[in-house]
Write a protein that holds these residues in place. Structure first.
Motif, short mmCIF file in Angstrom:
data_model
loop_
_atom_site.label_atom_id
_atom_site.label_comp_id
_atom_site.label_asym_id
_atom_site.label_seq_id
_atom_site.Cartn_x
_atom_site.Cartn_y
_atom_site.Cartn_z
N ARG A 139 90.38 -71.68 86.35
CA ARG A 139 91.72 -72.73 86.59
C ARG A 139 91.46 -74.17 86.89
NH1 ARG A 139 96.24 -68.74 89.60
NH2 ARG A 139 97.29 -70.77 89.36
N LYS A 140 92.30 -74.96 86.91
CA LYS A 140 92.36 -76.31 87.49
C LYS A 140 92.70 -76.08 88.87
CE LYS A 140 94.20 -80.68 86.39
NZ LYS A 140 95.20 -81.30 85.63
N GLN A 141 91.97 -76.93 89.55
CA GLN A 141 92.01 -76.84 91.08
C GLN A 141 93.35 -77.33 91.19
OE1 GLN A 141 89.84 -75.88 93.82
NE2 GLN A 141 88.75 -75.09 91.99
#
Length: 193
Positions: A139-141
């Motif tokens: 996942r994107k931060q």
């Protein structure tokens, strides 16, 4: 003993045709689920499996009435085989007490195993191609490094009374994320120090 099992996908469908076919095949008792979706529970199937003893037959009208997927169907068939319960499928004339019926399920098992291997292979190829292009999975931060630092500073800031000046909820609201996100980042920072 012949135990019948039927399933309809929605509440609007009528299970009478399945029940009649199962009773005509000599099934008693007959269990019928009204379950829709892959994750819906099937309490009547559970009862049928509990009722089935070694030497019994679990009878269904069609293969798709028992398993929601090929994998699920094979798992159930293997479970029945281990317990000495034969599976009979009326419409497809399958009976696992016969060599032809057992062979049919072995072929299905081989196809399912091949399908799983292909999925794994395609997934690994896709991940390798993405890595070659410089992309990584996951996942994107939720927060950028500067936001993490700001969250930590707000969390560490004390008021005149010596208590924390900002609650975790205040920090989450300020940064537009959930409270659990703030806790996760604070824990990471704490474990690094």
């Amino acid at each position: 003993m012949r135990i019948g099992y039927g399933r309809v996908s929605t509440r609007d469908q009528n299970p009478d045709a399945q029940e009649d076919a199962l009773r005509d095949a000599g099934c008693d008792p007959v269990f019928v689920d009204k379950a829709s979706g892959k994750l819906a529970s099937r309490p009547e199937l559970d009862k049928a499996l509990i009722a089935a003893r070694e030497g019994d037959e679990l009878v269904i009208t069609k293969l798709d009435r028992l398993g929601r997927s090929l994998k699920n169907l094979i798992e159930l068939a293997e479970q029945l085989e281990k317990r000495g319960v034969n599976l009979v499928v009326l419409d497809q004339s399958i009976d696992t007490s016969t060599p032809a019926g057992r062979m049919f399920f072995q072929i299905l098992g081989a196809i399912a195993e091949f399908e799983r291997a292909l999925i794994v292979e395609r997934t690994q190829d896709g991940l390798a191609a993405a890595r070659a292009r410089g992309r990584v999975g996951g996942r994107k931060q939720a927060l950028k490094p500067r936001q993490v630092q700001l969250a930590q500073e707000m969390y560490d800031e004390l008021g005149d009374d010596g208590k924390r000046k900002h609650t975790v909820q205040d920090i989450a609201d300020e940064l537009g994320v959930a409270r659990t996100t703030i806790y996760r980042y604070l824990e990471r920072e704490e474990s690094r120090s």
